[in-house]
Design a protein around this motif. Structure first.
Motif, PDB file in Angstrom:
ATOM      1  N   TYR A   1       0.821  -1.199   0.000  1.00  0.00           N
ATOM      2  CA  TYR A   1       0.000   0.000   0.000  1.00  0.00           C
ATOM      3  C   TYR A   1       0.859   1.255   0.000  1.00  0.00           C
ATOM      4  O   TYR A   1       0.404   2.331  -0.327  1.00  0.00           O
ATOM      5  CB  TYR A   1      -0.903   0.046   1.237  1.00  0.00           C
ATOM      6  N   ARG A   2       2.095   1.097   0.436  1.00  0.00           N
ATOM      7  CA  ARG A   2       2.897   2.294   0.662  1.00  0.00           C
ATOM      8  C   ARG A   2       4.105   2.372  -0.265  1.00  0.00           C
ATOM      9  O   ARG A   2       4.993   3.170  -0.078  1.00  0.00           O
ATOM     10  CB  ARG A   2       3.308   2.336   2.130  1.00  0.00           C
ATOM     11  N   THR A   3       4.143   1.488  -1.230  1.00  0.00           N
ATOM     12  CA  THR A   3       5.272   1.509  -2.155  1.00  0.00           C
ATOM     13  C   THR A   3       4.764   1.388  -3.588  1.00  0.00           C
ATOM     14  O   THR A   3       3.579   1.169  -3.818  1.00  0.00           O
ATOM     15  CB  THR A   3       6.215   0.313  -1.894  1.00  0.00           C
ATOM     16  N   MET A   4       5.670   1.512  -4.517  1.00  0.00           N
ATOM     17  CA  MET A   4       5.456   1.211  -5.936  1.00  0.00           C
ATOM     18  C   MET A   4       4.498   2.161  -6.639  1.00  0.00           C
ATOM     19  O   MET A   4       4.072   1.892  -7.743  1.00  0.00           O
ATOM     20  CB  MET A   4       4.950  -0.239  -6.113  1.00  0.00           C
ATOM     21  N   HIS A   5       4.091   3.262  -5.984  1.00  0.00           N
ATOM     22  CA  HIS A   5       3.165   4.176  -6.667  1.00  0.00           C
ATOM     23  C   HIS A   5       3.819   5.508  -7.018  1.00  0.00           C
ATOM     24  O   HIS A   5       3.159   6.384  -7.562  1.00  0.00           O
ATOM     25  CB  HIS A   5       1.915   4.403  -5.814  1.00  0.00           C
ATOM     26  N   LYS A   6       5.099   5.646  -6.709  1.00  0.00           N
ATOM     27  CA  LYS A   6       5.767   6.912  -7.026  1.00  0.00           C
ATOM     28  C   LYS A   6       7.066   6.634  -7.770  1.00  0.00           C
ATOM     29  O   LYS A   6       7.895   5.874  -7.242  1.00  0.00           O
ATOM     30  CB  LYS A   6       6.056   7.698  -5.744  1.00  0.00           C
TER      31      LYS A   6
ATOM     32  N   VAL B   1       5.656   3.853 -12.484  1.00  0.00           N
ATOM     33  CA  VAL B   1       6.261   2.634 -11.957  1.00  0.00           C
ATOM     34  C   VAL B   1       5.211   1.551 -11.725  1.00  0.00           C
ATOM     35  O   VAL B   1       5.461   0.373 -11.935  1.00  0.00           O
ATOM     36  CB  VAL B   1       7.007   2.941 -10.630  1.00  0.00           C
ATOM     37  N   TRP B   2       4.041   1.985 -11.286  1.00  0.00           N
ATOM     38  CA  TRP B   2       3.048   1.030 -10.821  1.00  0.00           C
ATOM     39  C   TRP B   2       2.667  -0.034 -11.862  1.00  0.00           C
ATOM     40  O   TRP B   2       2.701  -1.234 -11.554  1.00  0.00           O
ATOM     41  CB  TRP B   2       1.825   1.757 -10.261  1.00  0.00           C
TER      42      TRP B   2
END
Lengths: 418, 86, 971
Positions: free
Chosen positions: C122-127, C131-132
């Motif tokens: 939930y707190r990684t891979m979205h910035k 990247v997502w």
């Protein structure tokens, strides 16, 4: 693997000791009280604080946030509805997922896999063409596929004639997909509380108070709150709450809807597949489970119990159009509530019949895909006191004006009135 | 859940043999004097009771009668008619 | 590996070999083996790899609580090999591995756990946002266990049965058997379900004494014999209960034995009363590396030896919290297992006889000790033991750690039946406070462990169930109650939640690789309710669901949060055992209806479609435009099977009142010998049905409805008259009568040849109704209608006569060019006449006036309280409603596709049906448009899908398009 750094510049592991959303003590008055800590309530609170500077807002949640429909739906998002009132609304909702991911700094895991809505007859192809034309007219991508093209998109589909409802084609809607529902709940809670909104879990609203035709406060299991504005956005519980607390009846029937997942598999499906004739949808979650559901027992219920009838029906349906799934096992089935209106369109209204009273309900099984955009506009409604144009068609009085919305072409079957 | 209902003719049967017919709202009102709102109230509006309600059912896969019964919408169980409050 | 072939408890048959292949090699097992026990016998210790960290996993329990031994068998993913019976020729593969379970290239993931704290995704891979989508692909590939091919075909036969029972007993251990026997005494019909392939439960593999002359397993087999001898007990073994619903509806599935005709079968039992005696599973012991191959639960080790003849290891340390652990140690020692020591979490309270037995065998017992960590790569090599306080440690070499914190009742069935479970501090179990109506619990799941107590509680529950059914057994009940109260009650359970460890590699949920550390992280982030922790960490959401973490998670949360309220269990959901879709689907029969002349139309080349419940012939022409079919009706004569129409008789003194209530027209004006066309609306005034009504006698009417309404019309009419108490009878004749529609300019010529009546235009004019016979035999109700716009007769005939009259008409019509036409040709023919089909030219919100059918509505019959009249009156003056119009394309080259929309700056309506007419050569159709655009001559902009902005244009024209004066149907 990409590492994310928090504001302090420490790797995310440093976050482990941090609460994702804050706890606050309840105050004796708020500018607005929202009953229901689901997606619509959280989103409205978030936008009230963010867009309108109204952060003196309390969300009351009887259980814990995301307990109801927010945590029970299968999180399909799309904008290929039937009417021009809905398409722009849901289009904006689709566009909001990446925006919210950034704003909330929380991975909402939007899987933009596209939706395949199977069509099983010439008549269904015609109905789909109307949806597709409406979508394209509004700049939303949506196409009609024939059976062969459909099979190419999703090789597991059975396109033989040897089934109850042979597949004639599909409505293909590339912008849709699946979002991680729990992430939206927690992300919005994080965003809203950061801006000052209070979330009170384990707090039940017990009465709504009015004075001279205006909202004056809310009684809760944690004490009385004075407020000039109340929004009821309690999902399936809304209609019951509104009647019990304000005596206002709504054109709503609350039904139990079920969904289930199979054991996890390596990637098999690449789209959300749904079928009206088989009354089923299926998509593969990021965890690999096949999530599937759709059925509602056509009589009102507040139970979230599941039925033997349905899990069997679902297996029969999937066995026909996705026969490879016969070798997979169902792992978990659950129920939630869907508050259905006669025209399958929600009721969003305010200041009628009580000033300062707002309602956002009747979403049936469309509550997830609409939450972000509705939060945005309900917030505008509550902050400004005037209904934004985009919400106007969804007003309460349309039934008595004999103007049903036309979101469903066919008659609904959960009331005797057909 | 596995609802069973008691048909006045056929007895206790599987709930899926029946069709729901709405909250009991009493007889059809006379046309005279009906306003759009009072008409709508009779046709569309519901109390959505979480608890015991009196409601209509039709025995579609059976004798074909309409009857009323009481059901707890929280548990999805047919129940006896509650005693009137004294 | 040599089997312990001499044991009397064995459930394998060493004389019957079964082969299987794994990793390219052939192996042998025996009949009675599971896939996993056969592999174990052949030296396989690592069966699979875990989801996230690719940790090696081995045999842990034998009842499928976790996915450790899930493998790919014959192409089927996620098969729990530990309780899947071995069948000849099975092909077995590891899953979620790159390489093999033994050598998995992804094994390095285990070192990366620090990268994946609770909820990390939930707190990684979205910035940044780009990247997502890339990361998501990797996440998808990493997730999931087994692989399913999109073209996989499930082999085998899947049956379904729906038995009823007076009492259903769930669990075929001794408590369940005693319950079944007790209830059977009064002659009730009992169904007994047992998940394992044989009755006996926890007695089945134990050789401890039951009494002076019997061992436990002997007692179990004795009871099983008694059960089998009872005619009124129906036993289903290898049958897992999966669901419990209101009013004691129980669902289960049975795995077929080799000789059974089915592979699996779905069983749905409607029982009056239910006894649940599902016993206990073991509560996993939490310590570092607690799921490494070589760590095994007590029952698993014990059953491997006694049921399958397999010694589970060479040198075993035991770390247990209950007497069954001590009993197993003693017993396995006697079979040749070396046991350096037994650590018992409890400091006291053990059965003195077991303590004595340990002493006799010189097995050291460490009271108040527990395993803290096991060491070794892919298998256990050593174990560190510690005091429960963590003060002293000791390391012992071994290849097997038998570990179990305590017992946990299998109360899933009770939870599904909505029993409320409360934490019981004596047993440490979640026990039911209120059992649902007519449901009873017995045996080990109530906390009783003494063999006699287990049996006595079973007998009592059986008698209670019989009493709840209505049997008068007061005396027996009282005796059973007394008997039970004189026996040992529920035993004190072991309360230790976790060994004194940090928990980085202490797995609370094996399937999801959730560690104790992850749970702490989740709680620190604000997820302090077990239900939320479950969602955030996914503990308990894997293939085994709550099997492993179900008891430990709430206990741990309560301990970590130092909660003052007792622990609360997480929700248990059906199916209690994962079940194949194939099994649920069962025989999967598609129940559709065929008309009486289905076969004749198949022979004529009809292409059928499912329409509602019916199979109907949609096309006969080779081309789907139906050109030949259409022109033949216009020029010669066509034959249509309209048997799916709803057909009803309503009669009785107040039949007319009922008709007046539901039809918008004044039905008192029906003339004998004439048909009346009318419509039914719902309370919104929206048209739900149209059809014809004829008067066949005094207070006697025959009427038709659309196909889709056939099944709800009786209900509809009775619903809307339910308060009136009117005296009428309503009969659905839909299946009793068939309908032939014969249409075209030659229709009369055909009919004249066969009818025993004058069917001339004078004797039988348009809109007439006649009854006559055909060929002196076949009774016909004939109506002259004009739906397709030609001379047309609709003949209603008893279904049994339909094939005959179909042949007669085809024969008689041959010289006039008769041929079949289908629903699609009819669709075009009627469109050219401007006749509507409900659902096609209307939608849910379209009212009678919108369709231009206002002329049907009689406004004078207020007293009838006609359904829909109020709404029609109120909506009458409302502008801007969608109204039905005829359209003609400005360019006659082609018609727009059905479903195209009509637009200006917004959507104004849509095209319902449009075709280039073969008859008139014009591109015409019908559309629903906002009433402002409905004037004759109005120009409509039509937006078709994929038109890329190139609109089509049409004008509103009057209808019908074909034969506007209606001459042709009146000839």
């Amino acid at each position: 693997m990409v590492l994310n750094f928090s504001e302090q510049g420490t790797p995310m592991l440093g976050l482990a000791k941090k609460r994702i959303w804050k706890y606050n003590f309840m105050k004796s008055s708020y500018d607005a009280v929202i009953i229901g800590g689901g997606l619509h309530g959280l989103a409205t609170a978030y936008y009230l604080a963010k867009e309108h500077g109204m952060n003196d807002v309390a969300i009351l949640e009887k259980r814990f946030i995301g307990f109801g429909g927010a945590g029970r739906n299968t999180a399909i998002v799309r904008a290929n509805q039937r009417t021009q009132y809905n398409v722009p609304l849901y289009k904006e909702a689709l566009d909001l997922w990446p925006v919210l991911t950034r704003e909330l700094d929380f991975n909402l895991m939007f899987n933009n896999c596209g939706n395949l809505n199977l069509l099983h007859s010439e008549a269904a192809m015609k109905t789909a063409r109307m949806n597709i034309s409406t979508a394209q007219f509004h700049g939303v991508e949506s196409h009609l596929l024939d059976a062969k093209q459909t099979k190419e998109m999703e090789p597991a589909l059975n396109i033989s004639e040897d089934m109850t409802y042979p597949i004639h084609g599909a409505m293909y809607h590339p912008p849709g997909g699946v979002v991680r529902h729990d992430a939206v709940v927690w992300g919005l809670a994080k965003g809203a509380t950061k801006l000052g909104v209070h979330i009170h879990q384990q707090t039940e609203a017990t009465a709504i108070h009015t004075e001279n035709g205006k909202i004056s406060g809310v009684s809760t299991s944690g004490g009385r709150i004075n407020t000039p504005r109340v929004l009821v956005s309690a999902g399936g519980y809304s209609a019951g709450i509104i009647f019990r607390m304000l005596g206002v009846k709504l054109p709503i029937s609350v039904l139990t809807i079920q969904a289930m997942v199979t054991q996890p598999l390596k990637p098999l499906f690449n789209h959300v597949v749904s079928s009206g004739a088989y009354h089923a949808y299926a998509n593969q979650t990021l965890k690999g489970e096949i999530a599937t559901g759709a059925h509602m027992d056509p009589w009102p219920n507040y139970t979230t119990q599941t039925t033997a009838y349905y899990i069997k029906h679902q297996a029969e349906a999937l066995s026909e159009f996705l026969p490879c799934l016969r070798g997979v096992k169902f792992m978990r089935i659950w129920g939630g509530l869907a508050d259905m209106t006669p025209d399958m369109a929600p009721i969003m209204d305010g200041n009628d019949p009580v000033e300062g009273f707002y309602m956002d309900c009747g979403w049936g099984y469309f509550g997830f895909k609409s939450c972000s955009v509705v939060g945005k506009y309900m917030a505008e409604f509550m902050a400004e006191g005037n209904c934004p144009g985009i919400l106007k068609p969804f007003h309460l009085r349309r039934c008595e004006q004999h103007r049903l919305m036309g979101e469903t072409a066919a008659l609904v079957n959960y009331s005797p009135d057909n | 859940m596995a609802l069973t209902l008691t048909c006045p003719v056929c007895g206790k049967r599987n709930g899926y043999e029946f069709r729901y017919g709405g909250e009991d709202k009493g007889p059809r009102p006379a046309e005279k004097g009906l306003t759009p709102r009072s008409w709508c109230d009779y046709v569309h509006m519901n109390k959505c009771v979480a608890g015991i309600q009196k409601e209509w059912w039709y025995h579609k896969d059976g004798c074909g009668s309409w009857f009323t019964t009481h059901r707890d919408t929280v548990r999805n169980l047919e129940v006896n008619e509650p005693e009137a409050p004294k | 590996m040599n089997r312990l072939n001499h044991l009397p408890t064995l459930r394998i048959n060493p004389s019957e070999k079964r082969s299987l292949t794994y990793r390219g090699k052939s192996y042998w097992g025996f009949a009675g083996d599971t896939v996993a026990t056969a592999l174990f016998a052949n030296g396989v210790r690592v069966f699979g790899r875990s989801l996230k960290y690719h940790r090696p996993r081995g045999l842990y329990s034998l009842d499928g609580e976790c996915s450790n031994t899930c493998m790919q068998v014959d192409g089927i993913p996620n098969v729990r090999t530990e309780n899947t019976p071995l069948k000849e020729g099975m092909r077995v593969k590891g899953q979620n591995v790159k390489g093999s379970a033994q050598f998995d290239w992804m094994g390095f993931m285990d070192k990366l756990d620090w990268l994946m704290p609770a909820g990390f995704y939930y707190r990684t891979m979205h910035k940044p946002a780009a990247v997502w989508p890339i990361a998501m692909k990797q996440v998808r590939k990493a997730a999931g266990l087994g692989t399913l091919s999109p073209d996989f075909e499930m082999k085998g036969l899947f049956d379904e049965i729906y038995p009823t029972a007076d009492i259903c007993v769930i669990g075929g251990g001794v408590a369940g058997m005693r319950a079944a026997l007790a209830a059977a005494e009064s002659g009730l019909r009992i169904i007994l379900l047992e998940a394992r392939p044989h009755l006996g439960g926890c007695f089945d593999y134990r050789v401890s004494p039951y009494n002076d002359d019997k061992k436990l397993y002997e007692r179990a087999r004795e009871l099983a014999d008694q059960v089998r001898q009872k005619d009124n007990i129906r036993v289903f073994t290898h049958t897992s209960m999966v669901g419990a619903y209101n009013n004691n509806l129980i669902t289960a599935f049975q795995v077929g034995k080799e000789q059974d005709e089915f592979d699996e079968r779905y069983i749905e039992i409607r029982a009056v009363s239910v006894v649940v005696a599902t016993g206990c599973i073991e509560r996993p012991l939490l310590f570092e590396h607690n799921e490494k191959p070589g760590v095994m639960q007590v029952g698993c080790a014990h059953r491997l030896a006694h049921t399958y003849g397999l010694l589970p290891g060479e040198q075993a340390v035991f770390s247990v919290g209950h007497d069954l652990g001590l009993e197993a140690a003693v017993d396995l020692f006697d079979l040749g297992l070396k046991i350096p020591c037994v650590a018992d979490i409890r400091k006291d309270g053990q059965d003195p006889r077991l303590l004595m037995a340990l002493v006799e065998r010189r097995i050291p017992l460490l009271n108040g000790w527990v395993a803290a960590k096991v060491h070794g790569g892919k298998q256990v090599k050593k174990v560190t033991l510690t005091t429960v306080e963590g003060t002293v440690r000791r390391m012992i070499p071994c290849d097997l750690l038998v570990a179990s914190a305590g017992l946990t009742p299998v109360n899933g069935p009770l939870t599904l039946a909505h029993a409320k479970l409360v934490y019981d501090s004596h047993t440490g179990y979640f026990l039911p406070t209120d059992l649902p109506e007519k449901m009873f619990a017995a045996g080990r799941m109530t906390g009783r462990n003494h063999p006699l107590s287990i049996e006595a509680s079973g007998r009592l529950a059986g008698l209670q169930a019989a009493a709840s059914y209505g049997v008068n057994n007061k005396t027996a009940l009282a005796e059973a109650e007394t008997a039970l109260s004189g026996l040992p009650g529920p035993e004190r359970g072991c309360k230790l939640v976790t060994a004194p460890v940090k928990g980085r590699k202490t797995f609370i949920c094996f399937d999801e690789d959730t560690t104790v550390k992850n749970i702490k992280q989740a709680i620190d982030m604000g997820f302090d309710v077990p239900e939320l922790i479950k969602r955030f960490t996914s503990a308990g959401t894997g293939p085994g669901q709550g099997g492993i973490p179900g008891h430990n998670l709430p206990l741990y949360v309560a301990q970590y949060t130092a909660s003052t309220t007792p622990p609360k269990p997480t929700t248990v959901r059906p199916p209690l055992v994962p079940t194949f879709l194939a099994t649920y689907a069962g025989t999967n029969h598609d129940m559709c209806k065929r008309t009486p002349v289905h076969d004749a139309q198949v022979k004529a080349g009809g292409i059928f479609r499912r329409i509602g419940v019916w199979q109907r012939a949609r096309y006969f022409s080779g081309d789907f435009d139906c050109r030949e079919d259409i022109l033949n009706v216009r020029n010669n004569v066509g034959l249509l099977d309209a048997s799916t129409l709803g057909k009803f008789r309503i009669h009785g003194p107040e039949a007319l009142k009922a008709l007046q209530r539901v039809y918008v027209s004044d039905m008192s004006k029906i003339k004998e010998g004439r048909i009346k066309y009318s419509a039914m609306c719902n309370d919104d005034g929206c048209v739900i049905d149209d059809g014809v009504v004829v008067k066949t006698g005094e207070n006697d009417y025959y009427f038709t409805t659309s196909t889709g309404r056939a099944c709800v019309t009786v209900e509809w009419i009775r619903y809307h008259t339910r308060f009136d108490g009117w005296d009428f009878h309503l009969v659905n004749l839909t299946d009793a009568m068939g309908v032939v529609n014969i249409s075209g300019p030659n229709a009369r010529k055909v009919l004249e040849k066969v009818a025993d009546a004058d069917v001339s235009n004078v004797a039988f004019p348009f809109a007439g109704y006649r009854e006559f016979t055909v060929k002196g035999l076949i009774p016909v109700r004939a109506m002259r209608l004009g739906f397709v716009g030609e001379l047309s007769y609709e003949l209603h005939i008893p279904s049994s006569w339909m094939p005959a009259i179909w042949d007669i008409l085809e024969e008689a019509g041959r010289e006039f060019g008769i041929r079949n036409f289908g629903v699609e040709a009819q669709n075009v023919l009627r469109m050219e006449k401007g006749h509507i089909i409900l659902g096609q030219e209307s939608e849910q919100r379209t009212n009678l006036l919108d369709l231009g059918l206002g002329f049907l509505w009689d406004r004078t019959k207020n007293e009838a309280k006609t359904v829909g009249a109020v709404a029609l009156r109120q909506a009458e003056a409302d502008p801007g409603r969608l109204t039905l119009v005829g359209i003609q394309m400005e360019d006659n080259a082609r018609a727009p596709k059905d479903g195209s929309i009509i637009v200006d700056d917004r959507v104004r309506g849509y095209v319902c049906t449009a075709r280039k007419s073969f008859t008139t050569g014009e591109a015409v159709g019908m559309a629903l448009v906002e009433s402002q655009l409905s004037d004759i001559g109005a120009r409509l902009d039509i937006f078709e899908d994929e038109c890329n902005g190139r609109l089509l244009y049409a004008r509103v024209v009057s209808m019908p398009f074909y034969d506007p004066e209606g001459q042709r149907m009146k000839i």
